[in-house]
Motif scaffolding. Structure first.
Motif, PDB file in Angstrom:
ATOM      1  N   LEU A  49       0.840  -1.211   0.000  1.00 51.63           N
ATOM      2  CA  LEU A  49       0.000   0.000   0.000  1.00 51.63           C
ATOM      3  C   LEU A  49       0.874   1.260   0.000  1.00 51.63           C
ATOM      4  N   ILE A  50       1.957   1.215   0.788  1.00 53.53           N
ATOM      5  CA  ILE A  50       2.844   2.383   0.876  1.00 53.53           C
ATOM      6  C   ILE A  50       3.491   2.674  -0.479  1.00 53.53           C
ATOM      7  N   MET A  51       3.787   1.587  -1.209  1.00 53.93           N
ATOM      8  CA  MET A  51       4.439   1.759  -2.527  1.00 53.93           C
ATOM      9  C   MET A  51       3.474   2.234  -3.611  1.00 53.93           C
ATOM     10  N   ALA A  52       2.180   2.063  -3.363  1.00 50.99           N
ATOM     11  CA  ALA A  52       1.188   2.412  -4.394  1.00 50.99           C
ATOM     12  C   ALA A  52       1.090   3.933  -4.557  1.00 50.99           C
ATOM     13  N   PRO A  53       0.733   4.367  -5.775  1.00 46.00           N
ATOM     14  CA  PRO A  53       0.680   5.822  -6.020  1.00 46.00           C
ATOM     15  C   PRO A  53      -0.578   6.463  -5.434  1.00 46.00           C
ATOM     16  N   LEU A  54      -0.663   6.469  -4.123  1.00 43.84           N
ATOM     17  CA  LEU A  54      -1.823   7.074  -3.472  1.00 43.84           C
ATOM     18  C   LEU A  54      -1.366   7.917  -2.298  1.00 43.84           C
ATOM     19  N   LEU A 107      -5.733   0.530  -7.387  1.00 44.42           N
ATOM     20  CA  LEU A 107      -4.872   1.519  -6.720  1.00 44.42           C
ATOM     21  C   LEU A 107      -3.941   2.199  -7.722  1.00 44.42           C
ATOM     22  N   TYR A 108      -3.479   1.416  -8.715  1.00 43.79           N
ATOM     23  CA  TYR A 108      -2.559   1.965  -9.724  1.00 43.79           C
ATOM     24  C   TYR A 108      -3.303   2.517 -10.941  1.00 43.79           C
ATOM     25  N   ARG A 111       5.848   7.000  -7.931  1.00 46.47           N
ATOM     26  CA  ARG A 111       5.532   5.648  -7.442  1.00 46.47           C
ATOM     27  C   ARG A 111       4.735   4.853  -8.476  1.00 46.47           C
ATOM     28  N   GLN A 112       4.043   5.577  -9.346  1.00 47.76           N
ATOM     29  CA  GLN A 112       3.300   4.931 -10.433  1.00 47.76           C
ATOM     30  C   GLN A 112       4.253   4.183 -11.376  1.00 47.76           C
ATOM     31  N   ILE A 146       4.087  10.743  -5.535  1.00 45.37           N
ATOM     32  CA  ILE A 146       2.957   9.894  -5.950  1.00 45.37           C
ATOM     33  C   ILE A 146       3.060   9.550  -7.443  1.00 45.37           C
TER      34      ILE A 146
END
Lengths: 224, 214
Positions: free
Chosen positions: A85-90, B80-81, B52-53, B49
């Motif tokens: 989750l931490i690595m996800a782009p959110l 999420l992505y 991280r994508q 952010i």
């Protein structure tokens, strides 16, 4: 965007809970046990029982809620899913809001089952507005979930997180507990609306603070 | 330290050398106490952010939820992505790792090797330009290692930048373009892997660290 990602996390947690039913069953059993034990311990007809009734209701809600909170981040620790989750782009606060939503949902379900049981076992009739009662319970639950989720994330990295969480949670929870119990008591007995509004304001401010603080700090909590 | 696009870099070093900390810093999981991370020439902290994508991570932990199926896990991460045309993409990545026949089975019923392959599918679902591997060989049997190596070689040939941290120096040498030796938080040696055989590297490693890590 934050809330859409939070919704995905909430939905995933809900699906996992639907499969395992681990958290909801332990919360439910605990809440029902509290109702039954209190019903046998206190005479439903006595005035004293009516006076402590709101306290009993919130004991059941809060302690069963703790069981749910303890599980909120445990599933993320297995296989280090939290790192995923931490690595996800959110925005990391969406993880927080997703978990808050999950806790509110689970507690809401428990409340929906436990509250009618309380009324039946204690032969209690609501003298105030039912809508106001729902509002008070919602605000109290939200306050519990916001601060609880934040601290559950903080405690998740500790070795004995299930022991640590209640220790750090209860002192911070005191304002929301007092306000919830008082406001519930006023609604149930049909007390003064002015007094009720002052407790609702306390709950509202508390909820707002603990929505904003984690929004700013949650990223650092996850890095601990 | 600089890593070029499409490069496969492996970091080796003893326990506590700081390999995973370095990987987590580059993957923007933790903030550096000193220095800066630049990705695509941009200071990473300015566009975390977005950057991280472009990243994916494969670790000895799979980041997968045991009670969900392969499809549900990938759907969750895909959302999420914000992966476009998600069902088609899930189908593609599951075929790539050979798990298309078990897509509705719960992950807890998978062997360790299958879970690691699904973990690869999860990491490449959003087609990241940079992939991080943190001890990916931990707990894998030889068959699973061979499959992982096949996938790694395929990923490397698609111009993806790969950064791997491992104790397994033989695998590291076989697949990567460059190897770094990290000790006590510092890069003490780095070399290109062209023409370097494991026994030569073992001697170099001993020289810089004082023992073989595996």
């Amino acid at each position: 965007m934050i809330f859409r990602q939070a919704w995905h996390i909430f939905w995933k947690d809900l699906l996992m809970e639907w499969r395992s039913k681990q958290t909801i069953s332990s919360m439910l059993i605990f809440a029902i046990m509290v109702v039954v034990v209190f019903a046998f311990a206190f005479q439903p007809t006595r005035e004293l029982t009516k006076a402590v009734f709101p306290g009993m209701v919130w004991v059941a809600f809060v302690f069963s809620g703790i069981l749910g909170l303890n599980r909120a981040f445990v599933s993320e620790k297995q296989q280090d899913c939290l790192m995923g989750l931490i690595m996800a782009p959110l925005d990391r606060s969406s993880i927080y809001f997703g978990k808050v939503l999950g806790t509110v949902f689970l507690m809401g379900f428990i409340e929906l089952v436990a509250l009618p049981l309380f009324f039946i076992f204690f032969d209690y009739r609501v003298q105030g507005s039912l809508l106001l009662l729902v509002l008070v319970i919602f605000l109290g639950t939200l306050g519990f979930a916001t601060v609880g989720t934040f601290l559950a994330a903080l405690a998740a990295n500790a070795r004995s997180s299930e022991l640590l969480l209640p220790l750090i949670l209860f002192p911070i929870l005191v304002p929301v507990l007092i306000a919830s119990v008082k406001a519930t008591g006023i609604v149930l007995t049909g007390g003064e609306i002015k007094e009720l509004m002052s407790w609702i304001r306390v709950l509202g401010v508390y909820d707002l603070i603990f929505m904003i603080v984690p929004f700013l700090l949650f990223e650092y909590v996850l890095e601990v | 330290m600089e890593i070029g696009q499409g490069e496969f870099v492996t970091v080796l070093g003893p326990n506590g050398a700081g390999k995973t900390t370095l990987l987590k810093t580059l993957a923007l999981v933790i903030k550096p106490s000193q220095g800066k991370v630049y990705l695509d020439g941009k200071d990473a902290k300015d566009a975390e952010i977005t950057l991280r994508q472009k990243m994916g991570m494969i670790s000895h932990n799979t980041f997968l939820y045991d009670s969900l199926s392969a499809y549900e896990n990938l759907t969750f991460y895909g959302k999420l992505y914000q992966v476009p045309d998600l069902p088609k993409r899930i189908d593609e990545v599951l075929k790539e790792v050979g798990l298309q026949y078990v897509l509705h089975d719960p992950v807890r019923t998978f062997s360790r090797g299958m879970q690691q392959r699904l973990s690869i599918a999860r990491a490449i679902l959003h087609d990241p330009a940079i992939l991080f591997f943190d001890e990916p060989y931990t707990g894998l049997d030889q068959h699973a290692i061979d499959i992982l190596n096949g996938v790694l070689a395929r990923l490397a040939s698609h111009n993806r930048t790969i950064f791997m941290v491992t104790h397994n120096y033989e695998q590291g040498l076989e697949l990567s373009h460059r190897v770094l030796i990290l000790n006590k938080g510092r890069i003490v040696y780095e070399t290109k892997t062209d023409g370097l055989n494991p026994s030569q590297f073992k001697a170099l490693y001993r020289q810089h660290v004082g023992g073989m890590s595996s």
